[in-house]
Scaffold this active site. Structure first.
Site, PDB file in Angstrom:
ATOM      1  N   GLU A 164      63.755  35.905  20.640  1.00 49.23           N
ATOM      2  CA  GLU A 164      63.697  37.313  20.231  1.00 49.23           C
ATOM      3  C   GLU A 164      62.247  37.734  20.029  1.00 49.23           C
ATOM      4  OE1 GLU A 164      64.668  40.121  16.365  1.00 49.23           O
ATOM      5  OE2 GLU A 164      65.913  38.326  16.690  1.00 49.23           O
ATOM      6  N   ARG A 223      57.368  45.088  17.241  1.00 47.66           N
ATOM      7  CA  ARG A 223      56.524  45.438  16.096  1.00 47.66           C
ATOM      8  C   ARG A 223      55.054  45.563  16.475  1.00 47.66           C
ATOM      9  NH1 ARG A 223      58.998  41.238  11.543  1.00 47.66           N
ATOM     10  NH2 ARG A 223      61.209  41.659  11.996  1.00 47.66           N
ATOM     11  N   LYS A 258      74.160  40.607  13.107  1.00 44.95           N
ATOM     12  CA  LYS A 258      72.993  40.025  12.449  1.00 44.95           C
ATOM     13  C   LYS A 258      73.117  40.318  10.956  1.00 44.95           C
ATOM     14  CE  LYS A 258      67.983  40.845  12.120  1.00 44.95           C
ATOM     15  NZ  LYS A 258      66.814  41.414  12.823  1.00 44.95           N
TER      16      LYS A 258
END
Length: 253
Positions: free
Chosen positions: A86, A90, A174
């Site tokens: 993943e 950001r 998640k």
């Protein structure tokens, strides 16, 4: 007040996945002459996501500042057995990093994290992401997931959020932020009343507490950044990262 995810939109757990080097439009659930609605059933989408999450007990959660590190880092993780990776959106380098890993790292299954809206969802898919991860869930993200072949792992932190996602057809989620939201004990308490829902806890997961989560009946894997420490990445210690990945792969689940 109704949770944003509770609106009936017909979204599924995921949307198929793109094979390595495959162009957009030819994912797991669709051929050029067939529509998403006809071929991507909820079961197909769920299976696509589960097949990725079952690859390993730990999914590396990466923040990549320099795109030049993306390929050697991904190769080091794959060499250690961690294929699903993943890459969080950001940093400005994130999309280019996903693209580089998708195109250049054999065996890697790149995904995009910290997806906050439909535009980011589409950009991540175009870059080569084979799964999408969001910290929470909005109607906009659910609609983007419904239209896409690429699986969504939606974020949830409370029983109400999990129930709202179940209404939308999601059973794989998640749990975020895991430690801050109550940790393994809280997640265990959801296993009976919300049976059938499985989670990838992320947030505050370390090599020391990962086993607490992986031992739970409703946890399929965990997400963590400890397998790729920033200092090791900056130093180019790819062998060290491969060793950490190998250790993570040995965690029981």
């Amino acid at each position: 007040m109704r949770h944003p995810a509770a609106g009936r939109m017909g979204a599924g757990d995921a949307g198929g996945r793109r094979r390595h080097g495959q162009s957009r439009g030819k994912g797991l659930c669709e051929t050029p002459s067939q529509s998403i609605e006809r071929n991507c059933t909820v079961a197909d989408k769920t299976n696509a996501l589960l097949s990725i999450l079952k690859l390993q007990p730990v999914v590396p959660v990466l923040v990549i500042d320099d795109v030049a590190t993306a390929v050697p880092l991904a190769r080091a993780l794959v060499a250690g057995g961690l294929k699903a990776i993943e890459i969080t959106l950001r940093t400005p380098a994130a999309l280019d990093a996903i693209r580089a890993v998708a195109n250049e790292v054999e065996g890697a299954v790149p995904g995009a994290g910290t997806i906050l809206n439909a535009r980011q969802y589409e950009e991540a898919v175009d870059a080569g992401s084979r799964f999408i991860v969001s910290p929470g869930t909005t109607l906009e993200i659910l609609e983007a997931a419904r239209k896409s072949r690429v699986p969504l792992l939606p974020g949830a932190a409370t029983a109400s959020e999990v129930m709202a996602l179940r209404e939308e057809g999601y059973t794989v989620m998640k749990f975020f932020p895991a430690e801050q939201a109550g940790g393994a004990a809280y997640l265990k308490s959801l296993s009976s009343p919300l049976a059938g829902s499985v989670f990838c806890p992320t947030g505050g997961i370390t090599a020391q507490n990962a086993g607490d989560y992986l031992s739970l009946p409703n946890v399929i894997c965990v997400g963590g950044s400890w397998v790729a420490p920033k200092a090791m990445v900056e130093a180019g210690d790819w062998d060290g990262i491969t060793r950490l990945a190998m250790e993570a792969c040995k965690l029981a689940r």
